[in-house]
Design a protein around this motif. Sequence first.
Motif, PDB file in Angstrom:
ATOM      1  N   TRP A 177      38.961 -23.823   0.186  1.00 28.61           N
ATOM      2  CA  TRP A 177      37.618 -23.570   0.696  1.00 28.61           C
ATOM      3  C   TRP A 177      37.404 -22.079   0.843  1.00 28.61           C
ATOM      4  N   LYS A 178      36.148 -21.702   0.778  1.00 30.88           N
ATOM      5  CA  LYS A 178      35.762 -20.343   1.123  1.00 30.88           C
ATOM      6  C   LYS A 178      34.363 -20.422   1.721  1.00 30.88           C
ATOM      7  N   ALA A 179      34.133 -19.580   2.711  1.00 25.44           N
ATOM      8  CA  ALA A 179      32.845 -19.601   3.395  1.00 25.44           C
ATOM      9  C   ALA A 179      32.496 -18.199   3.856  1.00 25.44           C
ATOM     10  N   ALA A 180      31.247 -17.845   3.630  1.00 26.32           N
ATOM     11  CA  ALA A 180      30.728 -16.560   4.093  1.00 26.32           C
ATOM     12  C   ALA A 180      29.218 -16.586   3.962  1.00 26.32           C
ATOM     13  N   ASN A 181      28.558 -15.835   4.815  1.00 28.80           N
ATOM     14  CA  ASN A 181      27.104 -15.670   4.731  1.00 28.80           C
ATOM     15  C   ASN A 181      26.347 -16.995   4.688  1.00 28.80           C
ATOM     16  N   GLY A 182      26.813 -17.973   5.466  1.00 27.94           N
ATOM     17  CA  GLY A 182      26.106 -19.245   5.553  1.00 27.94           C
ATOM     18  C   GLY A 182      26.295 -20.181   4.375  1.00 27.94           C
ATOM     19  N   LYS A 183      27.298 -19.938   3.534  1.00 32.03           N
ATOM     20  CA  LYS A 183      27.565 -20.810   2.389  1.00 32.03           C
ATOM     21  C   LYS A 183      29.045 -21.188   2.391  1.00 32.03           C
ATOM     22  N   ASN A 184      29.332 -22.499   2.340  1.00 32.03           N
ATOM     23  CA  ASN A 184      30.692 -23.012   2.341  1.00 32.03           C
ATOM     24  C   ASN A 184      30.923 -23.779   1.040  1.00 32.03           C
ATOM     25  N   GLU A 185      31.991 -23.409   0.336  1.00 30.68           N
ATOM     26  CA  GLU A 185      32.331 -24.048  -0.936  1.00 30.68           C
ATOM     27  C   GLU A 185      33.683 -24.729  -0.804  1.00 30.68           C
ATOM     28  N   LEU A 186      33.705 -26.036  -1.086  1.00 33.03           N
ATOM     29  CA  LEU A 186      34.939 -26.819  -1.041  1.00 33.03           C
ATOM     30  C   LEU A 186      35.323 -27.227  -2.455  1.00 33.03           C
ATOM     31  N   ARG A 187      36.546 -26.913  -2.838  1.00 33.19           N
ATOM     32  CA  ARG A 187      37.079 -27.325  -4.134  1.00 33.19           C
ATOM     33  C   ARG A 187      38.209 -28.321  -3.878  1.00 33.19           C
ATOM     34  N   THR A 188      37.899 -29.594  -4.075  1.00 36.83           N
ATOM     35  CA  THR A 188      38.868 -30.654  -3.845  1.00 36.83           C
ATOM     36  C   THR A 188      39.800 -30.763  -5.040  1.00 36.83           C
ATOM     37  N   ALA A 189      41.098 -30.860  -4.781  1.00 38.92           N
ATOM     38  CA  ALA A 189      42.089 -30.994  -5.843  1.00 38.92           C
ATOM     39  C   ALA A 189      41.741 -32.190  -6.725  1.00 38.92           C
ATOM     40  N   GLY A 190      41.744 -31.980  -8.037  1.00 35.58           N
ATOM     41  CA  GLY A 190      41.467 -33.044  -8.987  1.00 35.58           C
ATOM     42  C   GLY A 190      39.994 -33.280  -9.270  1.00 35.58           C
ATOM     43  N   VAL A 191      39.109 -32.530  -8.617  1.00 39.54           N
ATOM     44  CA  VAL A 191      37.667 -32.679  -8.837  1.00 39.54           C
ATOM     45  C   VAL A 191      37.170 -31.427  -9.546  1.00 39.54           C
ATOM     46  N   PRO A 192      36.513 -31.591 -10.701  1.00 41.71           N
ATOM     47  CA  PRO A 192      36.155 -30.422 -11.523  1.00 41.71           C
ATOM     48  C   PRO A 192      35.202 -29.421 -10.862  1.00 41.71           C
ATOM     49  N   LEU A 193      34.196 -29.890 -10.147  1.00 42.00           N
ATOM     50  CA  LEU A 193      33.191 -28.991  -9.585  1.00 42.00           C
ATOM     51  C   LEU A 193      33.243 -29.008  -8.063  1.00 42.00           C
ATOM     52  N   PRO A 194      32.911 -27.887  -7.428  1.00 44.93           N
ATOM     53  CA  PRO A 194      32.964 -27.832  -5.965  1.00 44.93           C
ATOM     54  C   PRO A 194      31.761 -28.504  -5.310  1.00 44.93           C
ATOM     55  N   ASP A 195      31.934 -28.845  -4.046  1.00 45.94           N
ATOM     56  CA  ASP A 195      30.811 -29.217  -3.176  1.00 45.94           C
ATOM     57  C   ASP A 195      30.401 -27.940  -2.465  1.00 45.94           C
ATOM     58  N   ILE A 196      29.107 -27.673  -2.425  1.00 45.54           N
ATOM     59  CA  ILE A 196      28.607 -26.464  -1.789  1.00 45.54           C
ATOM     60  C   ILE A 196      27.615 -26.838  -0.697  1.00 45.54           C
ATOM     61  N   TYR A 197      27.777 -26.209   0.449  1.00 44.56           N
ATOM     62  CA  TYR A 197      26.943 -26.466   1.616  1.00 44.56           C
ATOM     63  C   TYR A 197      26.424 -25.138   2.164  1.00 44.56           C
ATOM     64  N   THR A 198      25.206 -25.164   2.681  1.00 43.55           N
ATOM     65  CA  THR A 198      24.792 -24.079   3.546  1.00 43.55           C
ATOM     66  C   THR A 198      25.142 -24.515   4.956  1.00 43.55           C
ATOM     67  N   TYR A 199      25.440 -23.544   5.817  1.00 45.03           N
ATOM     68  CA  TYR A 199      25.799 -23.915   7.180  1.00 45.03           C
ATOM     69  C   TYR A 199      25.205 -22.951   8.186  1.00 45.03           C
ATOM     70  N   THR A 200      24.992 -23.501   9.370  1.00 44.69           N
ATOM     71  CA  THR A 200      24.494 -22.731  10.499  1.00 44.69           C
ATOM     72  C   THR A 200      25.371 -23.048  11.699  1.00 44.69           C
ATOM     73  N   LEU A 201      25.922 -22.023  12.315  1.00 41.24           N
ATOM     74  CA  LEU A 201      26.696 -22.226  13.537  1.00 41.24           C
ATOM     75  C   LEU A 201      25.734 -22.417  14.700  1.00 41.24           C
ATOM     76  N   ILE A 202      25.801 -23.574  15.336  1.00 38.50           N
ATOM     77  CA  ILE A 202      24.972 -23.867  16.503  1.00 38.50           C
ATOM     78  C   ILE A 202      25.598 -23.182  17.720  1.00 38.50           C
ATOM     79  N   ASN A 203      26.913 -23.339  17.842  1.00 42.38           N
ATOM     80  CA  ASN A 203      27.716 -22.642  18.847  1.00 42.38           C
ATOM     81  C   ASN A 203      29.152 -22.645  18.335  1.00 42.38           C
ATOM     82  N   ALA A 204      30.103 -22.177  19.126  1.00 45.08           N
ATOM     83  CA  ALA A 204      31.488 -22.057  18.655  1.00 45.08           C
ATOM     84  C   ALA A 204      32.116 -23.393  18.280  1.00 45.08           C
ATOM     85  N   ASP A 205      31.556 -24.500  18.778  1.00 47.70           N
ATOM     86  CA  ASP A 205      32.143 -25.819  18.536  1.00 47.70           C
ATOM     87  C   ASP A 205      31.242 -26.758  17.743  1.00 47.70           C
ATOM     88  N   THR A 206      30.138 -26.249  17.209  1.00 49.84           N
ATOM     89  CA  THR A 206      29.190 -27.092  16.484  1.00 49.84           C
ATOM     90  C   THR A 206      28.652 -26.329  15.278  1.00 49.84           C
TER      91      THR A 206
END
Length: 136
Positions: free
Chosen positions: A80-109
């Motif tokens: 995985w790598k994440a920066a600037n509100g974008k998180n990219e997950l590369r699952t082993a054995g899966v050709p293309l990554p899943d990409i998410y935008t993210y917003t931190l609501i607080n330190a635990d959410t």
Amino acid sequence: MKRNLSLALIVLAATLGGCAVNKPSTDPALIGAWKGVRAENGKCQFLSWKNNFKPDGTFTITFFRDAQQTQAIQSEHGTWKAANGKNELRTAGVPLPDIYTYTLINADTVHYVNVAKDPSGDCQEDYEFTEHRIRG
């Protein structure tokens, strides 16, 4: 002598630059264990999960059929790598990554919106969800 020093500096810069390129960019706010659910009345099949984002840029995730997380479906791992509100997950054995935008609501959410996925994924719709940090 001056030429050798210049050459040594070029080699050092290239080596250090190569390390920087290979090091995954991981948002420290996301490192740790999390749990989440995909809504039962959403666009995609219900799932719940526990994941662990490690500082070395690897992750593990276990999916469950139930919200109580007692009926495991499968586990996956990858990078995985994440920066600037974008998180990219590369699952082993899966050709293309899943990409998410993210917003931190607080330190635990953290709130995610899925914006790109591998065509073999279980849900091809854009969807969103919130994860909560697992403490202790």
